[in-house]
Design an enzyme around this catalytic site. Structure first.
Site, PDB file in Angstrom:
ATOM      1  N   CYS A   1       0.815  -1.220   0.000  1.00  0.00           N
ATOM      2  CA  CYS A   1       0.000   0.000   0.000  1.00  0.00           C
ATOM      3  C   CYS A   1       0.846   1.267   0.000  1.00  0.00           C
ATOM      4  CB  CYS A   1      -0.859   0.055   1.266  1.00  0.00           C
ATOM      5  SG  CYS A   1      -2.265  -1.037   1.265  1.00  0.00           S
TER       6      CYS A   1
ATOM      7  N   CYS B   1      -2.297  -2.965  -3.653  1.00  0.00           N
ATOM      8  CA  CYS B   1      -3.618  -2.819  -3.033  1.00  0.00           C
ATOM      9  C   CYS B   1      -4.616  -2.294  -4.069  1.00  0.00           C
ATOM     10  CB  CYS B   1      -3.506  -1.834  -1.874  1.00  0.00           C
ATOM     11  SG  CYS B   1      -5.072  -1.353  -1.158  1.00  0.00           S
TER      12      CYS B   1
ATOM     13  N   CYS C   1      -5.774   1.682  -2.774  1.00  0.00           N
ATOM     14  CA  CYS C   1      -4.931   2.882  -2.933  1.00  0.00           C
ATOM     15  C   CYS C   1      -4.088   2.829  -4.191  1.00  0.00           C
ATOM     16  CB  CYS C   1      -4.060   3.088  -1.705  1.00  0.00           C
ATOM     17  SG  CYS C   1      -2.855   1.774  -1.441  1.00  0.00           S
TER      18      CYS C   1
ATOM     19  N   CYS D   1      -3.080   4.989   2.378  1.00  0.00           N
ATOM     20  CA  CYS D   1      -4.188   4.037   2.166  1.00  0.00           C
ATOM     21  C   CYS D   1      -5.190   4.088   3.319  1.00  0.00           C
ATOM     22  CB  CYS D   1      -3.679   2.616   2.003  1.00  0.00           C
ATOM     23  SG  CYS D   1      -5.016   1.478   1.572  1.00  0.00           S
TER      24      CYS D   1
HETATM   25 ZN   LIG Z   1      -3.907   0.203   0.107  1.00  0.00          ZN
END
Ligand SMILES: [Zn+2]
Length: 194
Positions: free
Chosen positions: A35, A66, A69, A39
């Protein structure tokens, strides 16, 4: 850039601090996800977190970007602002579609509830208020510069009912559509005489 300490990076993760986006990435061993610091997903347990200075290193170690994000979409990608910007663009482009508000979350790919909250947080108003403002502005423009009647204008700008249009118009402009048209006409006559 001086190397960030792990403590500093952890603080940034815990605070979802977007200023650190691009400066480092964090991955969660238990989920296998990497991330950005900003995030908005649940803050993981510290002991499961590993830090990386580049996304490539994390991917190389087997972590997946992810979905929320999107660290794979470049350092300057701002997921939330981008979503709202896209929503505003769609609302401005398709305000005349009476169903645009209901269609929007699915077209953007987020839930209705999440969309409402996100939009309000970023813009300060609800999507409904934002759309209404656009429609009223367009209606005012048509009242001033076209010969369309109220019903046509109401439908052209995306209102479902004339009474809804009247109420919204009066609320925003302080006078009913017919009166508005008259006032504008008089204003322009005066302007021509000067
Ligand atoms: Zn994330």
């Amino acid at each position: 850039m001086t190397k960030l300490s792990e403590t500093k990076m952890w603080e940034a993760v815990a605070a979802n601090d977007a200023r650190y986006d691009g400066a480092f990435y964090y991955a969660v061993k238990t989920t296998g996800i990497v991330c950005r610091p900003s995030c908005k997903s649940k803050v993981p347990n510290r002991e499961n977190v590993v830090f990386f200075t580049s996304l490539d290193e994390a991917l190389h170690d087997g972590f997946r970007p992810c979905k929320r994000c999107r660290p794979d979409l470049g350092a300057h990608y701002r997921p939330e602002e981008d979503i709202v910007e896209l929503a505003c663009r769609l609302l401005r482009g398709e305000y005349h579609n009476p169903d645009i508000l209901a269609e929007l979350p699915e077209r953007i790919g987020i839930s209705f509830f999440h969309f409402q909250r996100l939009f309000k947080r970023v813009t300060g108003c609800t999507p409904k208020e934002y759309l209404r403002r656009i429609r009223i502005d367009k209606a005012a423009e048509l009242l001033a510069h076209s010969s369309l009647n109220n019903t046509d204008i109401c439908l052209t700008v995306g209102f479902r009912s004339v009474s809804g249009f009247y109420t919204a118009f009066r609320q925003h402009m302080g006078l009913p559509p017919k009166k508005y048209r008259k006032v504008r006409e008089i204003g322009e006559l005066r302007h021509d005489c000067l």
